[in-house]
Design a protein around this motif. Structure first.
Motif: not given
Length: 420
Positions: A227-228, A256-261, A294-298, A318-321
């Motif tokens: 689980i993420v 922690h999503s960063l999708a912004w426009t 913890f890995s970091f999904d974005v 830090q593992v970033i995905i």
């Protein structure tokens, strides 16, 4: 034959036999049959007049609902009806596969942030066919001017309105039980997709979603093995969130999503601004991830790549995905041609920023990328998708290498453009 005890050709009624040796029906039964026949003829006459009138004046959605309630018409969710129009074999049905990115949801029972009580949603879903529910939700979004959601997730397929839990996901994995061979999915990783339980403190809201996935995994052992979870890294007490999530062994990372426009025609996340990845409060929370392993999904758009490059350099261990190849935008004020050079340059720079950055090859099926496969009458073939997406995947594979990349389904969101 209304003899009622009289004789018929000299034979008492009770002894009368038909040429086949059968007694006529008893009198009460005959009367009942005649009454039923008369009522049936009256109903048929009424329906002969009423049906054309209803068909002419009722909106099509209400007409379909009426037929569905009468059991005269079946109804499918638009996404299922569309994806069933093409069927292909898996290229290698024996290969063991871990799907590292999918979602589950059921708006009837889960707090998804809809401004309607759950019991009302349940009654609404129970009393309307899937096609009518989809049309009503689409009409409501149009009425409220919320077309950015439809632009971003699909005008026709509307994946977020369809309940999609273990049974539905397994059906897609099995190639919808058609004659074609299916993939051999042995494990999956569930990725958070919004959980708005306002009755719980904000720091603890992600725990409810984790427990939901754990319950699904108990019933379906090949689903939700990892689980993420969601975590708002900008919260002052986000350490409490991470501590609670760490109590669940299936939680491998957070998102922690960063999708912004700035484009109001495109829907992103509501927990990010243009520069969230550069904010001190975000980086304070980000720095805690290593403590819990913890890995970091974005989930991000291509416009966030400069900030992510800086973030990866600042936290090289830090593992970033990166989800969905950083989703290069191609609708509304963006074009695929205009986005391509910026996206390509950003992905190549990100690959060099840290060896701990990985990428999920997924998400190009979503509407925001501008390929418009969801608008076709028939789902595209594998060859068509490979031709359209191949240049993007090649850039990522060349920059990051196979070891740092993973294919992912992103179902059911990517289902708007292809089957599993």
């Amino acid at each position: 034959h209304e003899c009622r005890g009289a004789t018929f050709r000299g034979v008492p009624d009770t002894a009368w036999r038909s040429p086949r040796g059968q007694l006529p029906p008893p009198m009460p039964q005959r009367v009942a049959m005649e009454s039923i026949m008369v009522r049936g003829q009256v109903i048929a006459a009424i329906m002969a007049v009423l049906v054309p009138v209803l068909y002419k004046f009722l909106p099509r959605a209400q007409w379909n609902t009426l037929l569905w309630k009468l059991g005269l018409k079946k109804s499918q969710w638009p996404m299922d009806a569309w994806v069933n129009r093409r069927c292909e074999d898996a290229l290698d049905p024996d290969m063991e596969i871990v799907d590292p990115h999918h979602h589950l949801w059921d708006p009837r029972y889960q707090p998804k942030g809809w401004p309607i009580p759950l019991h009302v949603i349940q009654m609404w879903y129970a009393s309307n066919p899937p096609s009518a529910i989809a049309e009503q939700i689409k009409a409501d979004h149009i009425k409220r001017g919320a077309t950015a959601v439809l632009n971003s997730f699909g005008w026709r397929q509307l994946p977020f309105v369809q309940p999609y839990m273990g049974n539905e996901f397994l059906l897609d994995i099995r190639n919808r039980d058609r004659s074609a061979r299916a993939h051999n999915i042995v494990q999956t990783v569930y990725v958070e997709c919004g959980w708005s339980d306002l009755t719980v403190e904000e720091e603890l809201r992600p725990v409810g979603e984790v427990k939901m996935v754990e319950a699904v995994n108990a019933e379906f052992p090949t689903i939700g093995n990892g689980i993420v979870a969601s975590a708002n890294l900008c919260l002052p007490d986000v350490g409490r969130t991470l501590e609670e999530l760490a109590k669940h062994k299936s939680v491998k990372g957070v998102r922690h999503s960063l999708a912004w426009t700035a484009d109001t025609g495109i829907a992103g996340t509501d927990i990010a601004k243009e520069d969230t990845a550069a904010l001190p409060e975000f980086r304070r929370g980000f720095a805690l991830l290593g403590k819990y392993g913890f890995s970091f999904d974005v989930w991000c758009f291509h416009e966030q790549l400069p900030h992510l490059i800086d973030l990866a350099k600042a936290f090289p261990n830090q593992v970033i995905i990166i989800d969905h190849v950083a989703e290069p935008l191609g609708i509304s004020s963006y074009t695929r041609e205009g986005t391509w050079p910026k996206w390509k340059e950003g992905m190549e720079a990100l690959a060099k920023a840290s060896e701990n950055v990985h990428v999920k090859l997924s998400g190009l099926a979503m509407c925001r990328t501008g390929f418009r496969h969801d608008e076709l009458e028939t789902p595209p073939s594998s060859e068509e998708l490979a031709e359209a997406w191949g240049p993007y995947f090649k850039v990522v594979l060349d920059a990051f290498g196979v070891r740092r990349c993973m294919f992912a389904s992103n179902f059911p969101v990517d289902k708007i453009s292809t089957d599993y």
